[in-house]
Design an enzyme around this catalytic site. Structure first.
Site, PDB file in Angstrom:
ATOM      1  N   ASP A   1       0.810  -1.212   0.000  1.00 41.89           N
ATOM      2  CA  ASP A   1       0.000   0.000   0.000  1.00 41.89           C
ATOM      3  C   ASP A   1       0.847   1.267   0.000  1.00 41.89           C
ATOM      4  O   ASP A   1       1.334   1.691   1.057  1.00 41.89           O
ATOM      5  CB  ASP A   1      -0.912  -0.024   1.236  1.00 41.89           C
ATOM      6  CG  ASP A   1      -1.846   1.166   1.281  1.00 41.89           C
ATOM      7  OD1 ASP A   1      -2.033   1.820   0.241  1.00 41.89           O
ATOM      8  OD2 ASP A   1      -2.397   1.446   2.359  1.00 41.89           O
TER       9      ASP A   1
ATOM     10  N   ASP B   1      -1.499   5.562  -5.267  1.00 40.26           N
ATOM     11  CA  ASP B   1      -1.846   4.624  -4.199  1.00 40.26           C
ATOM     12  C   ASP B   1      -2.125   3.215  -4.715  1.00 40.26           C
ATOM     13  O   ASP B   1      -3.218   2.916  -5.193  1.00 40.26           O
ATOM     14  CB  ASP B   1      -3.084   5.194  -3.479  1.00 40.26           C
ATOM     15  CG  ASP B   1      -3.493   4.352  -2.278  1.00 40.26           C
ATOM     16  OD1 ASP B   1      -2.821   3.341  -1.996  1.00 40.26           O
ATOM     17  OD2 ASP B   1      -4.487   4.721  -1.634  1.00 40.26           O
TER      18      ASP B   1
END
Ligand SMILES: *[C@@H]1O[C@H](CO)[C@@H](O)[C@H](O)[C@H]1NC(C)=O
Ligand SMILES: *[C@@H]1O[C@H](CO)[C@@H](O)[C@H](O)[C@H]1NC(C)=O
Ligand SMILES: *[C@@H]1O[C@H](CO)[C@@H](O)[C@H](O)[C@H]1NC(C)=O
Ligand SMILES: *[C@@H]1O[C@H](CO)[C@@H](O)[C@H](O)[C@H]1NC(C)=O
Length: 490
Positions: free
Chosen positions: A108, A305
Site C-alpha cells: 500500500d 496509491d
C-alpha cells in the site's frame, strides 16, 4: 513533521573474491611495470589478465582499509505480487521474527504503517480463519512496545499493539522494525490469504510515527543500489476466466526492473512540503481526447496509491468527466458517488502529472470497472467521487485503475514518483494463465536496523487523531468497495 532520530547500522558486506584476501604478491607496488604476461609461463587471455589485476587492486585496498567503503555491496531484490479478486487488491509477502514466518500483506503506497493479524484474537475480531497470524511468543527477537495502535481507512479500521521485530522483504532485512500486531479489523479489511498490510508511503503519515520499512532502507544510504522501488501490476478485470488469485506483477526494491519497461522513467518531484503520501499534481485530464479542467494547486493533488482499487476525485470534476460520456448517469443509493454508463462506450482517460509533457492513457478496459447488470449493458466507471473536506487526505486518490497502465517508481531522494511505458514482457503478463505466487521467505542480502523511531506522547496522540479524522484515501479505499459492489451485483 514529527520525524524522530533513527540509528542505523548497515551490515557491511564485502564482495571481495576469496583469493583477493590472500597475502599480497611480493611485487606489491601497483603500477604499470609488472609485466605479467611476459613473466607468465603461459599466455593469458586479456580477461584473465584484467581479473588478476583487479584482484591485486582489491587486495591492496583491503590491506590498507581503502576498499571497505567502495566495496560495500549495494543490493536490490524483488517480490512477486498476487492480484486478488480481479484487480481489487494486490499483495506481496514478507517475513517477521526469529525464526522468520511469512505473511501475505497488501502493498500500500497510500499509507505508512506495517501491521499483521495477531494470533491472539477474539471472536469479534473479523480476522478471517485460515490466514497466517503472528505469534509473538514464537519469535525470540520480538519486543513489545506496550503501546496501542489504531488506524482508520475509508473502508474500515485495524487496531492492536505496537511491537518491534526483524522484518524481511525482497531480500532485505530491517532489525527492530516497528509494526503492529492487530487483534481487530472491521469486516472486509482482510480477505484470506492476506494477513496484513505493508505501508509504503512516508513516515510523516505513519499512525505509529515509526519509520516505514522501505524508508529505513533508503535512508541508510548504502544498502539499496538505488533509493527507490518499482511496481508493475497486472490486469485481469477484463478476463472472463479470472480466478480469485492471479499473478499480480513485480515489486522491486533498490532498483527498477528494466525488463518491465521501455524508454525513460519520467520522474516528477513530490511538491515541496507534501512528502507524506506519494503526491503528484494532476495537470491535465482528457476524456476521449476532450480536456476536463482539474483546477490547480492542492485541489489537483493526487496520492499515487497501490492500495486503492479505483480513482477517486472531487465531485465536480468527476461529474465533468462523465458529462463527456454519452448516456452516463450518477448512481444512487448504494451506488451514490459512482457513475454508470453504457458498456458499449469505449472511454479512454489520460492524465498528466507535474511538469511532465506525457499524457498517460488509462485503458478503457480499466475505466470499465464492472457491469452493473447481468446483460452487461450498463457498466460502472472506475472514476468515483471522494469528498476530502475536513481531512488531511489529498483531493484525488489515483489507484490501480491507473497503475496497471504504467511501470511506477517511487523515489526517496529527491522525493518523486516516476512512470514509464510497460514493456512487451510486462504487457504479456496481463491475463496470463499461471499460478499466483505463494508467500516465501527469501535470503537476506543486506540488513539495516531501525530502532527508537516510535512517536510517543502528545505528538502521537494528535497524529493518530488526524489520521483517524482523515479516513478517506488511505489505502484500501476501494478494495472493500469493490468487494461490496461485487456482492451487490451478483
Ligand atoms: C504497559 O503500560 C501500562 C500503562 O502505562 C503499565 O501499567 C504496564 O506496567 C506496562 N507494561 C509493561 C510490560 O511495560
Ligand atoms: C544519509 O545521507 C544523508 C545526506 O548525506 C545524511 O544526512 C544521513 O545522515 C545519512 N544517513 C546515514 C544512515 O548514514
Ligand atoms: C484485456 O485488455 C487487454 C488490453 O488492455 C487486451 O490485450 C486483452 O486481450 C483483453 N483481454 C480480454 C480477455 O478481453
Ligand atoms: C524482472 O521481472 C521479471 C518478471 O517478474 C522477473 O522474472 C525477473 O527475474 C526480474 N528481474 C530482476 C533482475 O529482478
Amino acid at each position: 513533521m514529527h520525524l524522530l532520530p533513527i540509528s542505523l547500522t548497515v551490515s557491511c558486506l564485502l564482495s571481495l573474491a576469496a583469493d583477493s584476501l590472500a597475502a599480497p604478491h611480493p611485487s606489491i607496488f601497483p603500477g604499470a611495470h609488472i609485466g605479467l604476461s611476459r613473466r607468465a609461463s603461459k599466455r593469458r587471455s586479456p580477461d584473465e589478465v584484467a581479473a588478476s589485476l583487479q584482484r591485486r587492486k582489491l587486495a591492496l585496498e583491503a590491506k590498507y582499509g581503502i576498499g571497505n567503503a567502495k566495496n560495500r555491496k549495494r543490493a536490490s531484490g524483488q517480490n512477486l505480487i498476487t492480484d486478488e479478486n480481479a484487480d481489487s487488491s494486490y499483495f506481496g509477502s514478507l517475513a517477521i521474527g526469529t525464526p522468520a514466518v511469512s505473511f501475505d500483506v497488501i502493498l500500500d503506497t497510500g499509507s505508512s504503517d506495517l501491521w499483521v493479524a495477531s494470533s491472539q484474537t477474539g471472536a469479534t475480531s473479523n480476522i478471517p480463519s485460515g490466514i497466517a497470524t503472528f505469534d509473538a511468543a514464537a519469535s525470540s527477537t520480538f519486543k513489545s512496545l506496550n503501546q496501542s495502535f489504531s488506524i482508520t481507512y475509508d473502508s474500515g479500521m485495524a487496531q492492536g499493539a505496537l511491537a518491534q521485530d526483524s522484518v524481511q522483504m525482497a531480500g532485505f532485512e530491517v532489525n527492530s522494525q516497528v509494526f503492529a500486531t492487530v487483534t481487530e479489523v472491521s469486516s472486509n479489511v482482510l480477505n484470506a490469504p492476506v494477513s496484513g498490510l505493508m505501508g509504503l508511503a512516508w513516515q510523516a503519515i505513519a499512525s505509529s510515527g515509526a519509520t516505514p520499512f522501505w524508508q529505513a532502507l533508503a535512508q541508510s544510504n548504502s544498502t539499496l543500489t538505488e533509493g527507490l522501488f518499482g511496481v508493475q501490476l497486472t490486469r485481469y478485470n477484463n478476463d472472463t476466466k479470472v480466478t480469485a488469485l492471479e499473478p499480480g506483477g513485480t515489486f522491486t526494491l533498490g532498483a527498477t526492473n528494466q525488463s518491465l519497461y521501455t524508454g525513460q522513467i519520467d520522474f516528477q518531484n513530490i511538491p515541496t512540503g507534501e512528502v507524506g503520501y506519494w503526491i503528484q499534481q494532476i495537470t491535465q485530464l482528457t476524456v476521449n481526447g476532450a480536456s476536463v479542467s482539474v483546477g490547480s494547486g492542492s485541489s489537483a493533488y493526487a496520492a499515487i496509491d497501490t492500495g486503492t482499487t479505483l480513482i477517486g476525485g472531487p465531485a465536480a470534476v468527476i461529474s465533468a468527466i462523465y458529462a463527456k460520456v454519452p448516456g452516463a448517469t450518477a448512481g444512487t443509493g448504494q451506488l451514490a458517488g459512482y457513475w454508470t454508463y453504457p458498456c458499449s462506450q469505449q472511454v479512454t482517460i489520460t492524465l498528466k502529472f507535474g511538469n511532465s509533457a506525457i499524457a498517460w492513457p488509462i485503458s478503457s478496459d480499466d475505466f470499465e470497472f464492472e457491469a452493473a447488470d447481468s446483460s452487461g449493458t450498463t457498466c460502472i466507471g472506475a472514476f468515483f467521487e471522494v469528498d476530502n473536506t475536513g481531512t488531511t487526505a489529498p483531493a484525488w486518490i489515483v489507484g490501480d485503475t491507473f497503475l496497471k497502465n504504467v511501470y511506477s517508481v517511487f523515489r526517496y531522494n529527491p522525493p518523486a514518483v516516476g512512470f514509464a511505458q510497460l514493456s512487451p514482457t510486462a504487457l504479456a503478463m496481463n491475463g496470463a494463465r499461471g499460478a499466483a505466487p505463494s508467500a516465501t521467505i527469501g535470503s537476506v542480502q543486506a540488513a539495516v536496523s531501525a530502532t527508537g523511531t516510535v512517536d510517543t506522547g502528545a505528538n502521537r496522540a494528535s497524529s493518530a487523531a488526524s489520521r483517524a479524522g482523515s479516513g478517506v484515501g488511505v489505502g484500501l479505499l476501494s478494495a472493500a468497495s469493490a468487494a461490496l459492489l461485487a456482492s451487490l451485483l451478483l
